[in-house]
Write a protein that holds these residues in place. Structure first.
Motif, PDB file in Angstrom:
ATOM      1  N   ARG A 124       0.830  -1.211   0.000  1.00  0.00           N
ATOM      2  CA  ARG A 124       0.000   0.000   0.000  1.00  0.00           C
ATOM      3  C   ARG A 124       0.865   1.262   0.000  1.00  0.00           C
ATOM      4  O   ARG A 124       0.575   2.219  -0.728  1.00  0.00           O
ATOM      5  CB  ARG A 124      -0.924  -0.005   1.220  1.00  0.00           C
ATOM      6  CG  ARG A 124      -1.910   1.156   1.219  1.00  0.00           C
ATOM      7  CD  ARG A 124      -3.011   0.958   2.232  1.00  0.00           C
ATOM      8  NE  ARG A 124      -2.498   0.867   3.592  1.00  0.00           N
ATOM      9  CZ  ARG A 124      -3.257   0.640   4.651  1.00  0.00           C
ATOM     10  NH1 ARG A 124      -4.548   0.422   4.500  1.00  0.00           N
ATOM     11  NH2 ARG A 124      -2.727   0.585   5.854  1.00  0.00           N
ATOM     12  N   ARG A 128       1.090   3.996  -3.013  1.00  0.00           N
ATOM     13  CA  ARG A 128       0.802   5.411  -2.735  1.00  0.00           C
ATOM     14  C   ARG A 128       1.956   6.299  -3.224  1.00  0.00           C
ATOM     15  O   ARG A 128       1.736   7.315  -3.893  1.00  0.00           O
ATOM     16  CB  ARG A 128       0.594   5.613  -1.236  1.00  0.00           C
ATOM     17  CG  ARG A 128       0.169   7.035  -0.857  1.00  0.00           C
ATOM     18  CD  ARG A 128       0.185   7.243   0.640  1.00  0.00           C
ATOM     19  NE  ARG A 128       1.533   7.138   1.176  1.00  0.00           N
ATOM     20  CZ  ARG A 128       1.935   6.194   2.011  1.00  0.00           C
ATOM     21  NH1 ARG A 128       1.115   5.245   2.409  1.00  0.00           N
ATOM     22  NH2 ARG A 128       3.184   6.168   2.451  1.00  0.00           N
ATOM     23  N   ASN A 132       1.308   8.827  -6.501  1.00  0.00           N
ATOM     24  CA  ASN A 132       1.213  10.248  -6.154  1.00  0.00           C
ATOM     25  C   ASN A 132       2.517  11.016  -6.374  1.00  0.00           C
ATOM     26  O   ASN A 132       2.615  12.196  -5.989  1.00  0.00           O
ATOM     27  CB  ASN A 132       0.791  10.406  -4.691  1.00  0.00           C
ATOM     28  CG  ASN A 132      -0.633   9.929  -4.452  1.00  0.00           C
ATOM     29  OD1 ASN A 132      -1.561  10.381  -5.111  1.00  0.00           O
ATOM     30  ND2 ASN A 132      -0.799   8.993  -3.529  1.00  0.00           N
ATOM     31  N   ASP A 152       5.467  11.684   1.811  1.00  0.00           N
ATOM     32  CA  ASP A 152       5.905  10.287   1.810  1.00  0.00           C
ATOM     33  C   ASP A 152       7.359  10.167   2.241  1.00  0.00           C
ATOM     34  O   ASP A 152       7.728   9.215   2.935  1.00  0.00           O
ATOM     35  CB  ASP A 152       5.711   9.679   0.418  1.00  0.00           C
ATOM     36  CG  ASP A 152       4.255   9.359   0.125  1.00  0.00           C
ATOM     37  OD1 ASP A 152       3.630   8.675   0.952  1.00  0.00           O
ATOM     38  OD2 ASP A 152       3.744   9.774  -0.936  1.00  0.00           O
ATOM     39  N   TYR A 253      -3.007  14.870   3.737  1.00  0.00           N
ATOM     40  CA  TYR A 253      -2.408  13.710   3.066  1.00  0.00           C
ATOM     41  C   TYR A 253      -1.453  12.996   4.031  1.00  0.00           C
ATOM     42  O   TYR A 253      -1.461  11.765   4.148  1.00  0.00           O
ATOM     43  CB  TYR A 253      -1.660  14.178   1.816  1.00  0.00           C
ATOM     44  CG  TYR A 253      -0.950  13.098   1.025  1.00  0.00           C
ATOM     45  CD1 TYR A 253      -1.580  12.427  -0.020  1.00  0.00           C
ATOM     46  CD2 TYR A 253       0.377  12.752   1.298  1.00  0.00           C
ATOM     47  CE1 TYR A 253      -0.933  11.443  -0.748  1.00  0.00           C
ATOM     48  CE2 TYR A 253       1.033  11.771   0.572  1.00  0.00           C
ATOM     49  CZ  TYR A 253       0.381  11.124  -0.447  1.00  0.00           C
ATOM     50  OH  TYR A 253       1.041  10.147  -1.172  1.00  0.00           O
TER      51      TYR A 253
END
Length: 262
Positions: A124, A128, A132, A152, A253
């Motif tokens: 996951r 992501r 993104n 991230d 986010y």
């Protein structure tokens, strides 16, 4: 030797450009830049003097990659495009690697490899990061490369620090800083004293080999200290850039990333 690689170095720019070309030709198997080079790309335009040198370019993909697919895919592609550097493709314990052997010191391009269970745990997060990712300019080039979002990158850096904490190895001097990060207290982060911190990191990295002569335990303590310090440095740099409005940082986010782990 103390100053390794930054995005000022030709070999780094050419490696990023090679990744960009691979992604253009393989849009269904995109690789994005993460780690220290990613932080450098966000920092370059606003605080060029604070680029932290590194020895490698880290890449992430949402596809499970083994050595065979790596050799026949991005590893082989990068080796071909960077052939003048005498590349060597290898499978190491935790990463798949293209080592550019003709450069001194050697520049490394890494992609994490996972067991089946490890990939499922990280899938996951990888999906992501990849879906993104933002396109950032490669210095002195008209090309852009996919780079993981600052949110991230921040999450990844904090996770690595957590591993050190879990082992009870976080240096005392960093505990308060980490606790503020855990509580999302960002107000104390600024670029003040970052240059001094960076110089300390460079010196610390330079001295690591000599620490090994004092024994394995002392060496691992020094290594943990360096790893923790460099990741906190990157966190502080990204946060200060966001607070100054230099880079976009979406708190919702970021919170979504954190909340999905809890």
């Amino acid at each position: 030797m103390i100053n390794k690689f930054t995005i000022d170095d030709v070999v780094v720019k050419e490696s990023l450009d090679a990744v960009n070309h691979y992604d253009k030709e393989n849009p269904d198997n995109k690789f994005v830049v993460i780690g220290g080079i990613a932080t450098q790309l966000y920092t370059d335009k606003y605080s060029h003097d604070l680029l932290r040198p590194t020895t490698d370019l880290d890449l992430a993909t949402d596809k499970k990659t083994n050595f065979e697919s790596y050799k026949n895919g991005i590893g082989g592609y990068l080796a071909h495009r960077l052939n003048k550097y005498g590349p060597h493709i290898a499978s190491l314990r935790h990463v798949l690697e293209v080592k550019l052997t003709d450069d001194k010191p050697k520049f490394l391009i890494h992609t994490y490899k996972f067991t089946e269970n490890g990939y499922k745990r990280n899938q996951r997060s990888l999906e992501r990061q990849t879906s993104n990712a933002l396109k950032l300019q490669i210095p002195d080039s008209t090309s852009k490369v996919y780079v993981a979002r600052p949110e991230d990158l921040l999450d990844s850096k904090i996770n690595r620090i957590k591993i050190i904490i879990t082992k009870g190895k976080i240096p005392e001097e960093f505990k308060l800083l980490y606790e503020n990060i855990e509580r999302n207290i960002w107000s104390g982060f600024s670029k003040d004293n970052m240059e001094e911190w960076l110089n300390d990191l460079k010196q610390e990295k330079e001295e690591l080999p000599s620490v090994y002569d004092h024994g394995f335990e002392e060496f691992t303590q020094a290594l943990d200290h360096y790893r923790c310090s460099k990741d906190l440095y990157d966190v502080a740099l990204l946060v200060s850039l966001a607070l100054n409005g230099n880079i976009s940082f979406d708190e919702s986010y970021y919170r979504d990333i954190v909340d999905k782990k809890e």
